[in-house]
Design a protein around this motif. Structure first.
Motif, short mmCIF file in Angstrom:
data_model
loop_
_atom_site.label_atom_id
_atom_site.label_comp_id
_atom_site.label_asym_id
_atom_site.label_seq_id
_atom_site.Cartn_x
_atom_site.Cartn_y
_atom_site.Cartn_z
N GLU A 257 -1.96 -6.51 -12.57
CA GLU A 257 -2.06 -5.67 -11.37
C GLU A 257 -2.78 -6.42 -10.25
OE1 GLU A 257 -3.56 -1.67 -12.13
OE2 GLU A 257 -2.94 -1.88 -14.22
N TRP A 258 -3.81 -7.13 -10.62
CA TRP A 258 -4.60 -7.87 -9.63
C TRP A 258 -3.77 -8.95 -8.95
CZ3 TRP A 258 -6.68 -12.98 -9.54
CH2 TRP A 258 -7.72 -13.18 -8.60
N ASN A 260 -0.61 -8.95 -8.42
CA ASN A 260 0.30 -8.31 -7.47
C ASN A 260 -0.43 -7.94 -6.19
OD1 ASN A 260 2.54 -8.49 -9.10
ND2 ASN A 260 2.13 -6.54 -10.12
N MET A 261 -1.70 -7.53 -6.33
CA MET A 261 -2.47 -7.11 -5.16
C MET A 261 -2.87 -8.29 -4.28
SD MET A 261 -5.10 -4.38 -6.83
CE MET A 261 -6.04 -4.14 -5.33
N VAL A 262 -3.20 -9.41 -4.89
CA VAL A 262 -3.83 -10.48 -4.12
C VAL A 262 -2.93 -11.70 -3.92
CG1 VAL A 262 -6.09 -9.78 -4.97
CG2 VAL A 262 -4.87 -11.65 -6.12
N ALA A 287 -11.80 -6.18 -5.90
CA ALA A 287 -10.64 -5.46 -6.45
C ALA A 287 -10.53 -5.69 -7.95
CB ALA A 287 -9.37 -5.94 -5.75
#
Ligand SMILES: [Zn+2]
Length: 369
Positions: A257-258, A260-262, A287
């Motif tokens: 998930e991280w 994808n976020m960053v 995050a």
């Protein structure tokens, strides 16, 4: 004839050869992938654990944490010199579960070294019992080494240096046992396309919090608290590894998930020590902390707590000896140690100085023959 040993799959060279990452990432990870909590967190952990010790024990151990902190990463440094050292820092619990289950054997958790070795031999007589790591047994052997280092007899006196070196190693291995990825064969996400996760968890995420957070008071002055969680040299390591391993799945899920976020906006050129490197931004690390439910810092504090309890239990078992200070070396303190010294003197490394009071029953031990 080439007499050099085969490359350790966990060696930095092997990692770099396979790494698809840019060179700056590789250079950073060269320093961090294989170092447990990373150099700086390991040193902070030893300094923090020191603050938890009772005053009489601090005096018995020379009155200063400087050498404990200085030698906190010696165990990692030995990996470059000793081919047996690497296996002391991990245990691949997931791979062992699969291996043992497929051969109808009981779970490895809590197994003595002798039975474990025999089980591995029965599965494959050509496989080294060290291939999946020896961390829980190493913790027991390191504890016994520390107790022995403090034991003097009529013809020998114990050397403070030997005691502190043994304590620093025990603290180092204990710290590694608290890292979830030290309990998995997929220790750096190499099997799941998540290279770099190791350094992210144990170094970058920790260093982002080291200078702003402190650990809560552990109430170790309470007799009940100490009695409720005594350090057992055989079983506490297994409990720690079990707790670490329980986090592994969440850590891998959070990293997906991280990423994808960053992916496009989470990296910055930042100074780390004296070098400039591409690292996750502080926002990206915040995050990450959120995605992992903020478990990094409590785990850090728990680690220091366990290190202090282990040192204290060994000292109690050895009869609370007071070691004569060896001759101080005439060396200047390096800058990082001066910085840490200022922090712990200001009480920034931990909460208030705490007292440990307990009597530990000696456990039955199964030692490496
Ligand atoms: Zn290590």
């Amino acid at each position: 004839m080439n007499t050099s040993p085969p490359p350790d799959p966990r060696s930095s060279q092997a990692f770099l050869a396979k790494s698809p990452l840019p060179l700056q990432f590789a250079g950073l990870l060269l320093l961090t992938v294989l170092t447990g909590w990373g150099f700086s967190p390991h040193r902070h952990l030893h300094a923090l654990a020191w603050t938890h010790l009772p005053q009489d024990m601090k005096e018995a151990w020379g009155g200063s944490p400087e050498r404990l902190v200085r030698w906190a990463t010696q165990a990692d440094a030995r990996k470059h010199l000793d081919s047996l050292e690497g296996a002391r820092h991990y245990l691949d619990l997931d791979d062992l579960d699969t291996l043992f289950t497929s051969h109808g054997k009981p779970a490895v958790w809590g197994m003595s070294w002798g039975i474990y070795k025999q089980s591995i031999f029965e599965i494959d007589s050509l496989t080294s019992p060290r291939i999946h790591g020896v961390l829980p047994w190493q913790l027991e052997w390191s504890y016994r080494r520390l107790v022995k280092a403090m034991a003097s007899n009529d013809s020998t006196t114990c050397e403070l240096d030997n005691v502190i070196r043994a304590a620093a190693d025990l603290g180092h291995y204990l710290a590694d046992a608290h890292v979830p990825l030290h309990t998995s064969g997929n220790y750096d996400g190499q099997r799941s396309g998540q290279r770099g996760i190791h350094a992210l968890w144990e170094t970058q995420a920790v260093e982002a919090q080291l200078h702003t957070r402190t650990c809560p008071c552990l109430h170790l002055t309470s007799f009940e608290a100490v009695e409720g969680m005594p350090y057992d040299p055989v079983w506490t390591p297994w409990d720690i590894l079990k707790d670490s391993h329980a986090l592994v799945e969440d850590v891998f899920q959070a990293e997906k998930e991280w990423q994808n976020m960053v992916a496009n906006n989470g990296w910055r050129m930042r100074t780390r020590g004296r070098t400039l490197a591409m690292l996750p931004s502080l926002q990206a690390l915040a995050a990450w902390d959120s995605l992992t439910h903020g478990h990094t810092w409590p785990r850090f504090c728990t680690t220091a707590d366990h290190i202090a309890r282990a040192w204290h239990a060994a000292w109690m078992e050895a009869g609370q000896p007071h070691m004569a200070a060896s001759i101080e070396r005439d060396v200047g303190l390096p800058r990082w140690l001066l910085y840490l010294q200022r922090r712990w003197k200001r009480g920034k490394v931990a909460g208030p100085d705490l007292q440990l009071k307990s009597n530990h029953a000696t456990s039955s031990l199964h030692l490496d023959p």
